[in-house]
Design a protein around this motif. Structure first.
Motif, PDB file in Angstrom:
ATOM      1  N   ASP A 209      32.183  49.108 -19.255  1.00 43.34           N
ATOM      2  CA  ASP A 209      33.530  49.483 -18.810  1.00 43.34           C
ATOM      3  C   ASP A 209      33.545  49.866 -17.327  1.00 43.34           C
ATOM      4  O   ASP A 209      34.110  50.885 -16.922  1.00 43.34           O
ATOM      5  N   GLY A 210      32.896  49.054 -16.512  1.00 45.42           N
ATOM      6  CA  GLY A 210      32.898  49.268 -15.068  1.00 45.42           C
ATOM      7  C   GLY A 210      31.787  50.147 -14.546  1.00 45.42           C
ATOM      8  O   GLY A 210      31.565  50.203 -13.335  1.00 45.42           O
ATOM      9  N   SER A 211      31.077  50.841 -15.437  1.00 44.75           N
ATOM     10  CA  SER A 211      29.968  51.693 -15.008  1.00 44.75           C
ATOM     11  C   SER A 211      28.668  50.894 -15.058  1.00 44.75           C
ATOM     12  O   SER A 211      28.292  50.374 -16.115  1.00 44.75           O
ATOM     13  N   PRO A 212      27.956  50.765 -13.933  1.00 43.13           N
ATOM     14  CA  PRO A 212      26.733  49.950 -13.918  1.00 43.13           C
ATOM     15  C   PRO A 212      25.625  50.580 -14.743  1.00 43.13           C
ATOM     16  O   PRO A 212      25.450  51.799 -14.757  1.00 43.13           O
ATOM     17  N   ILE A 213      24.875  49.721 -15.433  1.00 36.67           N
ATOM     18  CA  ILE A 213      23.768  50.187 -16.260  1.00 36.67           C
ATOM     19  C   ILE A 213      22.431  49.819 -15.630  1.00 36.67           C
ATOM     20  O   ILE A 213      21.629  50.684 -15.297  1.00 36.67           O
ATOM     21  N   THR A 214      22.209  48.525 -15.453  1.00 39.45           N
ATOM     22  CA  THR A 214      20.903  48.093 -14.972  1.00 39.45           C
ATOM     23  C   THR A 214      21.001  46.736 -14.285  1.00 39.45           C
ATOM     24  O   THR A 214      21.902  45.947 -14.584  1.00 39.45           O
ATOM     25  N   THR A 215      20.079  46.488 -13.387  1.00 40.79           N
ATOM     26  CA  THR A 215      19.918  45.164 -12.791  1.00 40.79           C
ATOM     27  C   THR A 215      18.432  44.854 -12.770  1.00 40.79           C
ATOM     28  O   THR A 215      17.605  45.757 -12.570  1.00 40.79           O
ATOM     29  N   LEU A 216      18.077  43.598 -12.992  1.00 39.71           N
ATOM     30  CA  LEU A 216      16.659  43.264 -13.097  1.00 39.71           C
ATOM     31  C   LEU A 216      16.387  41.822 -12.723  1.00 39.71           C
ATOM     32  O   LEU A 216      17.293  40.984 -12.689  1.00 39.71           O
ATOM     33  N   LYS A 217      15.125  41.571 -12.436  1.00 41.40           N
ATOM     34  CA  LYS A 217      14.630  40.219 -12.223  1.00 41.40           C
ATOM     35  C   LYS A 217      13.494  39.989 -13.214  1.00 41.40           C
ATOM     36  O   LYS A 217      12.650  40.858 -13.420  1.00 41.40           O
TER      37      LYS A 217
END
Length: 230
Positions: A209-217
């Motif tokens: 809901d618009g709140s970032p959780i995680t980003t990964l490669k």
């Protein structure tokens, strides 16, 4: 007292307005807050209805740009976040993982840009996934701990960050990309390949809901293949 509308009902009402031509192809749909007032339901209900329409390719949703009717509706492929352990075992391998790095630290600028966060410490996790004790994939992940507060005490000696997040932290939307890359010195060492070896790279960012959780490669070894069904 009348019960609030379900997301199924709201989705049908929105779809009816699109099919009737009230919202033509390319038209911007009212914001969630206004639709929630109009239908007498919560914003969460409207969000879920719009998300289902987006998954069907009927509308396009852009962060900070709103929702519009897709000018050229198309069938879309739905990709669920895979559990790497299952991915390995489904291929007949014996799965295991090693946590190579786990620390709260400042992130590179591109990570803050992807997550839409100001400069702040994030949880940095580096995981080596193995199949039959051979390198399978290297996962380089940054986590917004405000969105996953219990991750600091997660038992990563028993469960990988990938599997823990899939089980414990729901997501509403995400972005994923696939590309080829050349193994740098660090990744080459971990995957036991030569520097410059072509690898399959998956990059993924998720929000709730618009709140970032995680980003990964995720860097996969040579010969990896991914498939999906429409």
């Amino acid at each position: 007292m009348q019960r609030p509308l379900s997301h199924h009902t709201v989705r049908k009402l929105l779809l009816k307005r699109i099919h009737s031509g009230e919202w033509a192809p390319g038209a911007i749909i009212p914001v969630e807050a206004d639709l929630a007032v109009e239908y007498g339901c919560s914003r969460t209900t409207v969000n879920r209805a719009l998300r289902q329409l987006a998954e069907a390719g009927i509308v396009e949703r852009r962060r900070k740009r709103g929702t519009r009717v897709n000018p050229t509706p198309v069938a879309r492929t739905t990709l669920e976040i895979p559990i790497i352990r299952q991915e390995v075992t489904d291929r007949g391998g014996d799965y295991s993982h090693h946590i190579l790095l786990q620390e709260m630290a400042p992130a590179p600028a591109f990570v803050y840009a992807k997550l839409g966060l100001p400069d702040q410490d994030l949880l940095h996790l580096e995981t080596l996934h193995l199949s039959d004790n051979r390198p399978y994939m290297v996962e380089d992940r940054w986590v917004n701990v405000d969105a996953a507060p219990h991750i600091k005490t997660a038992p990563f000696d028993k469960i990988s960050p990938n599997e823990w997040l899939v089980q414990e932290v729901p997501y509403s939307d995400g972005e994923i990309s696939f590309s080829a890359c050349a193994a740098d010195e660090r990744v080459a060492e971990l995957l036991e390949v030569k520097v410059g070896t072509p690898l399959f790279l998956v990059e993924r960012t998720t929000w709730m809901d618009g709140s970032p959780i995680t980003t990964l490669k995720m860097y996969y070894t040579e010969g990896f293949r991914m498939s999906s069904r429409l």
